[in-house]
Design a protein around this motif. Structure first.
Motif, PDB file in Angstrom:
ATOM      1  N   LEU A 189      51.059  82.681  -0.666  1.00 22.21           N
ATOM      2  CA  LEU A 189      49.351  83.064  -0.768  1.00 22.21           C
ATOM      3  C   LEU A 189      49.229  83.337  -2.638  1.00 22.21           C
ATOM      4  O   LEU A 189      49.809  84.546  -2.715  1.00 22.21           O
ATOM      5  N   GLY A 190      49.106  82.436  -3.561  1.00 20.67           N
ATOM      6  CA  GLY A 190      48.884  83.021  -5.157  1.00 20.67           C
ATOM      7  C   GLY A 190      47.567  83.533  -4.856  1.00 20.67           C
ATOM      8  O   GLY A 190      47.391  84.745  -6.015  1.00 20.67           O
ATOM      9  N   GLY A 191      46.953  83.550  -4.377  1.00 22.79           N
ATOM     10  CA  GLY A 191      45.147  83.886  -4.598  1.00 22.79           C
ATOM     11  C   GLY A 191      43.718  83.368  -4.262  1.00 22.79           C
ATOM     12  O   GLY A 191      44.500  81.889  -3.753  1.00 22.79           O
ATOM     13  N   VAL A 192      42.915  83.611  -3.882  1.00 23.46           N
ATOM     14  CA  VAL A 192      41.614  83.427  -3.888  1.00 23.46           C
ATOM     15  C   VAL A 192      40.669  83.076  -4.584  1.00 23.46           C
ATOM     16  O   VAL A 192      40.576  84.158  -5.333  1.00 23.46           O
ATOM     17  N   ILE A 193      40.148  82.270  -5.112  1.00 22.79           N
ATOM     18  CA  ILE A 193      39.523  82.302  -5.837  1.00 22.79           C
ATOM     19  C   ILE A 193      37.664  81.746  -6.230  1.00 22.79           C
ATOM     20  O   ILE A 193      37.792  80.348  -5.001  1.00 22.79           O
ATOM     21  N   LEU A 194      36.929  82.710  -6.318  1.00 25.80           N
ATOM     22  CA  LEU A 194      35.624  82.593  -5.900  1.00 25.80           C
ATOM     23  C   LEU A 194      35.011  82.085  -6.924  1.00 25.80           C
ATOM     24  O   LEU A 194      34.164  82.230  -7.158  1.00 25.80           O
ATOM     25  N   GLY A 195      34.287  80.733  -7.121  1.00 27.33           N
ATOM     26  CA  GLY A 195      33.197  79.608  -7.915  1.00 27.33           C
ATOM     27  C   GLY A 195      32.119  79.929  -7.130  1.00 27.33           C
ATOM     28  O   GLY A 195      31.650  79.097  -5.838  1.00 27.33           O
ATOM     29  N   ASP A 196      31.169  80.622  -7.386  1.00 24.48           N
ATOM     30  CA  ASP A 196      29.611  80.397  -7.809  1.00 24.48           C
ATOM     31  C   ASP A 196      29.440  80.524  -6.237  1.00 24.48           C
ATOM     32  O   ASP A 196      28.974  79.632  -5.900  1.00 24.48           O
ATOM     33  N   SER A 197      29.681  81.526  -4.944  1.00 23.93           N
ATOM     34  CA  SER A 197      29.885  81.158  -3.935  1.00 23.93           C
ATOM     35  C   SER A 197      28.996  82.382  -3.575  1.00 23.93           C
ATOM     36  O   SER A 197      28.833  83.373  -3.988  1.00 23.93           O
ATOM     37  N   TRP A 198      28.300  82.068  -2.200  1.00 28.80           N
ATOM     38  CA  TRP A 198      27.378  82.489  -0.947  1.00 28.80           C
ATOM     39  C   TRP A 198      28.070  83.508  -0.200  1.00 28.80           C
ATOM     40  O   TRP A 198      27.805  83.134   0.513  1.00 28.80           O
ATOM     41  N   ILE A 199      28.352  84.574  -0.861  1.00 29.66           N
ATOM     42  CA  ILE A 199      29.610  85.985  -0.527  1.00 29.66           C
ATOM     43  C   ILE A 199      28.318  86.602   0.337  1.00 29.66           C
ATOM     44  O   ILE A 199      28.361  87.064   1.283  1.00 29.66           O
ATOM     45  N   SER A 200      27.148  87.185  -0.309  1.00 33.30           N
ATOM     46  CA  SER A 200      26.379  87.621   0.347  1.00 33.30           C
ATOM     47  C   SER A 200      24.673  87.959   0.016  1.00 33.30           C
ATOM     48  O   SER A 200      24.384  87.548  -1.284  1.00 33.30           O
ATOM     49  N   PRO A 201      24.379  86.555   0.995  1.00 31.19           N
ATOM     50  CA  PRO A 201      23.112  86.126   0.679  1.00 31.19           C
ATOM     51  C   PRO A 201      22.258  87.085   0.462  1.00 31.19           C
ATOM     52  O   PRO A 201      21.283  86.393  -0.695  1.00 31.19           O
ATOM     53  N   GLU A 202      22.114  88.223   1.049  1.00 30.88           N
ATOM     54  CA  GLU A 202      21.525  88.899   0.552  1.00 30.88           C
ATOM     55  C   GLU A 202      20.873  89.409  -1.014  1.00 30.88           C
ATOM     56  O   GLU A 202      19.612  88.855  -1.569  1.00 30.88           O
ATOM     57  N   MET A 351      23.687  82.719   6.392  1.00 31.73           N
ATOM     58  CA  MET A 351      23.459  84.370   6.291  1.00 31.73           C
ATOM     59  C   MET A 351      23.952  85.292   6.480  1.00 31.73           C
ATOM     60  O   MET A 351      23.597  86.181   5.865  1.00 31.73           O
ATOM     61  N   ARG A 352      25.358  85.154   6.984  1.00 27.84           N
ATOM     62  CA  ARG A 352      25.693  86.510   7.427  1.00 27.84           C
ATOM     63  C   ARG A 352      26.847  86.807   6.077  1.00 27.84           C
ATOM     64  O   ARG A 352      27.378  85.461   5.549  1.00 27.84           O
ATOM     65  N   PRO A 353      26.726  88.172   5.402  1.00 27.38           N
ATOM     66  CA  PRO A 353      27.699  88.365   4.655  1.00 27.38           C
ATOM     67  C   PRO A 353      29.428  88.327   4.810  1.00 27.38           C
ATOM     68  O   PRO A 353      29.508  88.702   6.153  1.00 27.38           O
ATOM     69  N   THR A 354      29.858  88.311   3.902  1.00 25.60           N
ATOM     70  CA  THR A 354      31.544  88.062   4.219  1.00 25.60           C
ATOM     71  C   THR A 354      32.168  89.201   2.665  1.00 25.60           C
ATOM     72  O   THR A 354      33.071  89.333   2.578  1.00 25.60           O
ATOM     73  N   THR A 355      30.934  90.080   2.244  1.00 28.61           N
ATOM     74  CA  THR A 355      31.617  90.931   1.399  1.00 28.61           C
ATOM     75  C   THR A 355      32.609  91.679   1.785  1.00 28.61           C
ATOM     76  O   THR A 355      33.784  92.374   0.907  1.00 28.61           O
TER      77      THR A 355
END
Length: 459
Positions: A189-202, A351-355
């Motif tokens: 696993l090289g890494g996780v890349i989050l582009g304009d990602s819906w991580i924390s809806p709040e 709407m559940r966060p994944t922070t």
């Protein structure tokens, strides 16, 4: 459920399946492609498409990377949107894309969750209902593709996600890490890349009113209305009422559209319906055209000789030429760029966060990269910064205090963005881009991917 205008917009190799699923291969050399179905659960079939880069460099000290692209939605098609409209070798007119991410990595597109794009379930109760279930299916897919294929499992895999796909990506990153540690999955696993990602809806909904007011798309009345509904969503999320929060989110979007004369949630400089993703994402090919065409000749095959491509329309393309090329798509399956059935099944998780999952990735030492388009609304930069600043990661204080470096493209000294990194957290601010960074700013996006994947240079 009525589909909202801002349903978030949210990858393939030669392998033998043991579960009876179909696969097709084009050539074994650089520039080859393969695709097929993997039965990730009984009667649940996930479609994948792998492109082996014609720019691939065989360097034992720096293995050539693989990018797994996850689209958003949930329910949008990575095989369609990410491939033909954003980073794949060809655009929707079947013309070579100068800015394809194949220049930096192999590309593995998937239609996930099952029910999206060409993926399908035989019974509707088999749709996933959570990000965790979606990640589990993807882990099963990776086990089928990687475990018995050394040319895959010796290359670093980078999970790249856009929009809602980011929520699934962080769950997948943790699932992959655990599966590798337990010996159930063979890959690096090289890494996780989050582009304009819906991580924390709040944090995103709380940012919409102030952002749109600041850029004059909402007046103070609109700002007050937006803030009021955003606070209601915040309370609903805190109380675990995620279904109710999704309904209020829809109400908030509708209110903003009404009070902003239909601002585009993907780019606040535009009106709804003007988003550049609906246009061709190819770059003009000038004197390099012949060389590029030669590199992509294996992908083109005989596609350009067919005549049913309707002015670059993605639905027409996917249900016509591409479906004919692939040969294995069920005849009665109609490709759609976003599945309302998938979204409805996952509504309670939307709407559940994944922070906290991002925190866990960082704590495990996994590289996490975040990039965000300056003009995005739905996953605004200010909202992204807000959830990043809430992380409990031990390096956060040092990260926040670091100075950013400017980003440029080639000999052009105009500032295209900024970046900074501390340990295994990396952030890219992309100027002039909306939600779809690879489309709006292809040059700086390609440079960024090269830096993240540390692709060996072409000799």
């Amino acid at each position: 459920m009525k589909r909202s205008v801002a349903h978030l917009v949210i990858m393939c190799f030669i392998v033998s399946f043991t579960n009876g699923e179909t696969k097709t291969v084009r050539s074994n050399s650089d520039g080859s492609e393969a695709w097929g179905y993997a039965e990730v659960r009984p009667k649940a079939h996930m479609f994948w498409w792998h492109y082996k880069s014609p720019y691939r460099v065989e360097d034992p000290s720096k293995p050539w990377p693989i990018i797994l692209w996850l689209q958003g939605g949930p329910g949008a098609s990575g095989v369609g949107i990410g491939n033909f409209q954003e980073v794949g070798p060809l655009d929707t007119f079947l013309k070579p894309r100068n800015s394809t991410w194949l220049k930096k990595a192999d590309l593995l597109f998937v239609d996930s969750p099952v029910g999206s794009g060409y993926s399908f379930v035989e019974e509707k109760n088999l749709y996933v209902k959570s990000d965790e279930e979606a990640a589990k299916d993807l882990t099963t897919l990776l086990q089928q593709l990687f475990d018995k294929n050394k040319s895959l499992n010796q290359s670093p895999l980078f999970i790249v996600a856009e929009s809602y796909g980011g929520k699934i990506a962080v769950k997948l990153g943790l699932s992959v890490f655990d599966s590798v540690q337990s010996g159930k999955l063979k890959l690096h696993l090289g890494g996780v890349i989050l582009g304009d990602s819906w991580i924390s809806p709040e944090d995103f909904v709380l940012s919409w009113g102030p952002l749109l007011n600041y850029v004059s798309r909402l007046d103070y009345k609109g700002l007050d209305l937006s803030n009021s509904l955003a606070e209601k969503i915040k309370k609903q999320i805190k109380n675990g009422k995620f279904m109710e929060a999704t309904e209020t989110w829809m109400e908030l979007e509708s209110m903003i559209s009404s009070n902003s004369n239909s601002v585009d949630f993907y780019n606040f400089l535009l009106d709804s319906g003007m988003d550049p993703l609906s246009l061709t994402t190819s770059e003009e090919i000038s004197r390099k055209e012949n060389r590029i065409l030669k590199k992509y000749s294996r992908y083109l095959n005989d596609l350009t000789s067919l005549s049913d491509v309707d002015e670059g329309d993605l639905d027409t393309l996917m249900n016509g030429v591409i479906k004919k090329k692939l040969k294995i798509i069920p005849k009665d399956l109609v490709w759609g760029n976003n599945s309302s059935d998938v979204f409805t099944a996952m509504e309670a998780d939307f709407m559940r966060p994944t922070t906290e999952d991002v925190d866990e990735l960082l704590a495990k030492g996994i590289d996490v990269t975040i990039y965000n388009g300056q003009l995005d609304v739905i996953c605004s930069t200010s909202g992204t910064e807000a959830w990043v600043h809430k992380l409990k990661w031990e390096g956060l204080k040092e990260f926040k205090n670091m100075k950013r470096e400017a980003l440029y493209c080639g000999n052009d000294r105009a500032t295209r963005g900024f970046t900074k990194s501390y340990k295994n957290l990396h952030f890219y601010w992309i100027l002039g881009a909306g939600h779809f960074v690879p489309v709006d700013e292809p040059c700086v996006a390609l440079k960024m991917v090269g830096e993240i994947t540390k692709s060996p240079p072409k000799l």
